[in-house]
Design an enzyme around this catalytic site. Structure first.
Site, PDB file in Angstrom:
ATOM      1  N   LYS A  33       0.756  -1.105   0.001  1.00  0.00           N
ATOM      2  CA  LYS A  33      -0.093   0.064   0.008  1.00  0.00           C
ATOM      3  C   LYS A  33       0.843   1.253   0.020  1.00  0.00           C
ATOM      4  O   LYS A  33       1.954   1.123   0.358  1.00  0.00           O
ATOM      5  CB  LYS A  33      -0.893  -0.103   1.228  1.00  0.00           C
ATOM      6  N   ASP A  61      -7.187   4.224  -4.446  1.00  0.00           N
ATOM      7  CA  ASP A  61      -7.769   4.186  -3.180  1.00  0.00           C
ATOM      8  C   ASP A  61      -8.171   5.676  -2.931  1.00  0.00           C
ATOM      9  O   ASP A  61      -8.517   6.467  -3.611  1.00  0.00           O
ATOM     10  CB  ASP A  61      -6.663   3.811  -2.077  1.00  0.00           C
TER      11      ASP A  61
HETATM   12  P1  NDP Z   1     -13.123   7.958  -2.781  1.00  0.00           P
HETATM   13  O1  NDP Z   1     -11.849   8.989  -2.698  1.00  0.00           O
HETATM   14  O2  NDP Z   1     -13.571   7.657  -4.031  1.00  0.00           O
HETATM   15  O3  NDP Z   1     -14.063   7.991  -1.714  1.00  0.00           O
HETATM   16  C1  NDP Z   1     -13.836   8.480  -0.509  1.00  0.00           C
HETATM   17  C2  NDP Z   1     -15.198   8.776   0.234  1.00  0.00           C
HETATM   18  O4  NDP Z   1     -15.186   8.374   1.611  1.00  0.00           O
HETATM   19  C3  NDP Z   1     -15.790  10.279   0.081  1.00  0.00           C
HETATM   20  O5  NDP Z   1     -17.080  10.425  -0.074  1.00  0.00           O
HETATM   21  C4  NDP Z   1     -14.889  11.321   1.170  1.00  0.00           C
HETATM   22  O6  NDP Z   1     -15.713  12.064   1.494  1.00  0.00           O
HETATM   23  C5  NDP Z   1     -15.252   9.922   2.179  1.00  0.00           C
HETATM   24  N1  NDP Z   1     -14.123  10.092   3.308  1.00  0.00           N
HETATM   25  C6  NDP Z   1     -13.050   9.765   2.968  1.00  0.00           C
HETATM   26  N2  NDP Z   1     -12.119  10.044   4.436  1.00  0.00           N
HETATM   27  C7  NDP Z   1     -12.871  10.414   4.995  1.00  0.00           C
HETATM   28  C8  NDP Z   1     -13.042  10.746   6.592  1.00  0.00           C
HETATM   29  N3  NDP Z   1     -11.934  10.770   7.167  1.00  0.00           N
HETATM   30  N4  NDP Z   1     -14.118  10.830   7.048  1.00  0.00           N
HETATM   31  C9  NDP Z   1     -15.447  10.899   6.379  1.00  0.00           C
HETATM   32  N5  NDP Z   1     -15.555  10.542   5.280  1.00  0.00           N
HETATM   33  C10 NDP Z   1     -14.421  10.252   4.392  1.00  0.00           C
HETATM   34  O7  NDP Z   1     -12.134   6.658  -2.255  1.00  0.00           O
HETATM   35  P2  NDP Z   1     -12.791   4.960  -2.411  1.00  0.00           P
HETATM   36  O8  NDP Z   1     -14.335   4.956  -2.489  1.00  0.00           O
HETATM   37  O9  NDP Z   1     -11.994   4.328  -3.473  1.00  0.00           O
HETATM   38  O10 NDP Z   1     -12.651   4.356  -0.830  1.00  0.00           O
HETATM   39  C11 NDP Z   1     -13.389   4.314   0.031  1.00  0.00           C
HETATM   40  C12 NDP Z   1     -12.979   3.343   1.051  1.00  0.00           C
HETATM   41  O11 NDP Z   1     -12.912   1.796   0.367  1.00  0.00           O
HETATM   42  C13 NDP Z   1     -11.607   3.529   1.745  1.00  0.00           C
HETATM   43  O12 NDP Z   1     -11.496   2.721   3.001  1.00  0.00           O
HETATM   44  C14 NDP Z   1     -10.685   2.531   0.753  1.00  0.00           C
HETATM   45  O13 NDP Z   1      -9.374   2.102   1.304  1.00  0.00           O
HETATM   46  C15 NDP Z   1     -11.635   1.352   0.348  1.00  0.00           C
HETATM   47  N6  NDP Z   1     -11.646   0.534  -0.906  1.00  0.00           N
HETATM   48  C16 NDP Z   1     -11.106   1.262  -2.105  1.00  0.00           C
HETATM   49  C17 NDP Z   1     -10.916   0.310  -2.973  1.00  0.00           C
HETATM   50  C18 NDP Z   1     -11.055   0.729  -4.566  1.00  0.00           C
HETATM   51  O14 NDP Z   1     -11.031   0.013  -5.435  1.00  0.00           O
HETATM   52  N7  NDP Z   1     -10.977   2.264  -4.587  1.00  0.00           N
HETATM   53  C19 NDP Z   1     -10.861  -1.209  -2.955  1.00  0.00           C
HETATM   54  C20 NDP Z   1     -10.954  -1.696  -1.443  1.00  0.00           C
HETATM   55  C21 NDP Z   1     -11.401  -0.916  -0.350  1.00  0.00           C
HETATM   56  P3  NDP Z   1     -14.873  13.693   1.342  1.00  0.00           P
HETATM   57  O15 NDP Z   1     -14.805  13.609  -0.383  1.00  0.00           O
HETATM   58  O16 NDP Z   1     -15.359  14.498   2.238  1.00  0.00           O
HETATM   59  O17 NDP Z   1     -13.339  13.332   1.633  1.00  0.00           O
HETATM   60  O1  2IT Z   2      -8.000  -1.394  -0.621  1.00  0.00           O
HETATM   61  C1  2IT Z   2      -7.854  -1.907  -1.756  1.00  0.00           C
HETATM   62  O2  2IT Z   2      -7.985  -3.122  -2.054  1.00  0.00           O
HETATM   63  C2  2IT Z   2      -7.791  -1.034  -2.996  1.00  0.00           C
HETATM   64  N1  2IT Z   2      -7.459   0.314  -2.750  1.00  0.00           N
HETATM   65  C3  2IT Z   2      -7.534  -1.565  -4.629  1.00  0.00           C
HETATM   66  C4  2IT Z   2      -6.030  -2.127  -4.680  1.00  0.00           C
HETATM   67  C5  2IT Z   2      -5.894  -2.716  -6.109  1.00  0.00           C
HETATM   68  O3  2IT Z   2      -4.534  -2.824  -5.957  1.00  0.00           O
HETATM   69  O4  2IT Z   2      -6.828  -2.651  -7.011  1.00  0.00           O
END
Ligand code: NDP
Ligand code: 2IT
Length: 449
Positions: free
Chosen positions: A129, A169
């Site tokens: 990561k 992420d």
């Molecule tokens: P994005 O940046 O697309 O979206 C993040 C969302 O979460 C936004 O709505 C943001 O709001 C909110 N957010 C972020 N930080 C905070 C905080 N400290 N408090 C409250 N709200 C918060 O990210 P993703 O959707 O990609 O990721 C979301 C989660 O999913 C994370 O935990 C990530 O690690 C996990 N994840 C992502 C994957 C992926 O493929 N993208 C795969 C597996 C897990 P704001 O705009 O106000 O910051």
């Molecule tokens: O938390 C996660 O699994 C991710 N942000 C996606 C990682 C990836 O390599 O697609």
């Protein structure tokens, strides 16, 4: 806290001591340690040769300076990270997070989780990561591009399709991956498509990767519901966040006949009893890159914005926390249970506090931990690597079918393993054990490295 096995206690104490102050990393390690007692009781050789100690120590941790020039001509400095945690099963694989809260402990917790998650997919990927404390909020296109270019200028020497393959992420989506890939290609003079995933379709991306995490999490919850002869049809759901994972969770729940009535960003949450209007949500978040509060102004009647308070106060049957770590507390879990929640699937990484997890499990709520439930994203990243390696490009249908099959397998493996280890329905235990055993078997084969 569940009692830690006495053989594991000193190992955990040493991990906490040598990684002082890294609270999220401690939390992630403790949760896995709580599951491992049952494994070493049955298979004591996994405690030999300091295997568990080695698993908790990253293979490599890189921290670097990221200087860049903002639109006002001022020099800005951020800190970049890449933790290459474990490569027993394949090249390091895991996303990059750009958020002001990023520090080494957060990247290590995410990297540690990623090892087990990636093992669960059954695909040949190790765990890593990275990211930066850069805050993209309010930054111009030009600033985002220059930041990504500077970040990659340093990181590129550590990457490669056989070495380490980042993706997105929080704060890193298709736009950022494009700038990062462009800079990698320019610096190395190689069109090495498999070095990053989450790429655009025109330059080697995979269909369904954008949707994969949210779609996969919804498939996982659907499998959990099926164990009790239930489904999403007509059920009220709440999904926190409004980024990549939340958006496609909402889309798949809608396809499955559920009604998502609330979602959020870090400033507040919206409630729309008619069901969140997905096209409007995408317009606001993906096209205009605005705040979720805009939804109420654009939708008009029927929707409400709540600035203070917790989205988990909204009564629902299915809750899918999809924003960030520790966003759902013990108090929130108690409220959800009181309001009749039947299933919780973690779209985000570690969004439920340990106390919240205990409350859900104690109340008999179906609980899908992030490392299993949100594995569809990284699994589809591995499918993107497959397509790049064979210079091929699959249809959306084929890719989604593979994703659905992988999620079904992860669900079934976790459920069967929990049962085998005497805790039927405990997906946390099942996920930790399946992931651990795969990585541990490979590490054992390699000897002490
Ligand atoms: P994005 O940046 O697309 O979206 C993040 C969302 O979460 C936004 O709505 C943001 O709001 C909110 N957010 C972020 N930080 C905070 C905080 N400290 N408090 C409250 N709200 C918060 O990210 P993703 O959707 O990609 O990721 C979301 C989660 O999913 C994370 O935990 C990530 O690690 C996990 N994840 C992502 C994957 C992926 O493929 N993208 C795969 C597996 C897990 P704001 O705009 O106000 O910051
Ligand atoms: O938390 C996660 O699994 C991710 N942000 C996606 C990682 C990836 O390599 O697609």
């Amino acid at each position: 806290m569940t009692k830690i096995d006495e053989k594991l206690e000193p190992i955990l104490a040493e991990v906490l001591r040598r990684n002082a102050g890294e609270l999220e990393f401690h939390q992630a390690v403790i949760e896995v340690m709580e599951s491992l007692g049952r494994v070493i009781a049955k298979k004591p050789h996994y405690a030999d040769h300091a295997l568990i100690e080695r698993l908790c120590e990253p293979e490599r941790q890189i921290i670097f300076r990221v200087p860049w020039v903002d639109d006002a001509g001022q020099v800005q400095i951020n800190r970049g990270f890449r933790v290459q945690f474990n490569s027993a099963l394949g090249p390091y694989k895991g996303g990059l997070r750009f958020h002001p809260s990023v520090n080494l402990g957060i990247i290590k917790f995410l990297g540690f989780e990623q090892i087990f998650k990636n093992a669960l997919t059954g695909l040949p990927i190790g765990g890593g990561k990275g990211g930066s404390d850069f805050n993209p909020r309010g930054r111009s296109e030009g600033e985002i591009m220059r930041f990504c270019q500077s970040f990659m200028t340093e990181l590129q020497r550590h990457l490669g399709e056989y070495t380490d393959v980042p993706a997105g992420d929080i704060g890193v989506g298709g736009r950022e991956i494009g700038y990062l890939f462009g800079q990698f290609k320019r610096l190395t003079n190689r069109y090495e498509a498999g070095v990053l995933t989450g790429k655009g379709l025109v330059y080697g991306g995979s269909r369904a990767r954008t949707e994969a995490t949210g779609f996969g999490a919804t498939y996982f919850v659907s499998s959990m519901l099926a164990t009790r002869s239930m489904d999403f049809e007509g059920r009220k759901c709440v999904v926190s966040g409004s980024g990549n994972v939340a958006t496609y969770t909402i889309e798949k729940i809608r396809q499955f006949g559920g009604i998502v009535i609330a979602c959020s960003d870090s400033s507040g949450y919206i409630i729309d009893e008619d069901g969140i209007d997905l096209e409007l949500l995408k317009e606001i978040k993906q096209v205009r890159r605005e705040r979720i509060s805009q939804y109420v102004q654009m939708k008009g009647a029927g929707a409400r914005y709540v600035e203070d308070g917790s989205i988990w106060d909204v009564p629902c049957e299915v809750a899918m926390p999809s924003a960030t770590q520790n966003e759902l507390t013990g108090k929130d879990a108690s409220t959800l249970v009181k309001n009749g929640v039947i299933a919780v699937g973690e779209g985000a990484n570690m969004p439920c506090t340990p106390e919240a997890v205990r409350i859900f499990q104690g109340a008999g709520v179906l609980f899908g931990p992030g490392k299993a439930a949100n594995a569809g994203g990284v699994a589809t990243s591995a499918l993107e690597m497959q397509q790049n390696a064979s210079r091929d490009s699959w249809s959306f249908e084929k890719t989604e079918e593979r994703l659905a099959g992988i999620m079904r397998n992860i669900h079934d493996n976790c459920a069967e393993t929990a049962e085998e280890y005497g805790a039927p329905g405990d997906y946390v235990l099942g996920a930790n054990i399946v992931g651990f055993e795969r990585v541990a078997a490979a590490m054992t084969a390699f000897g002490v490295i």
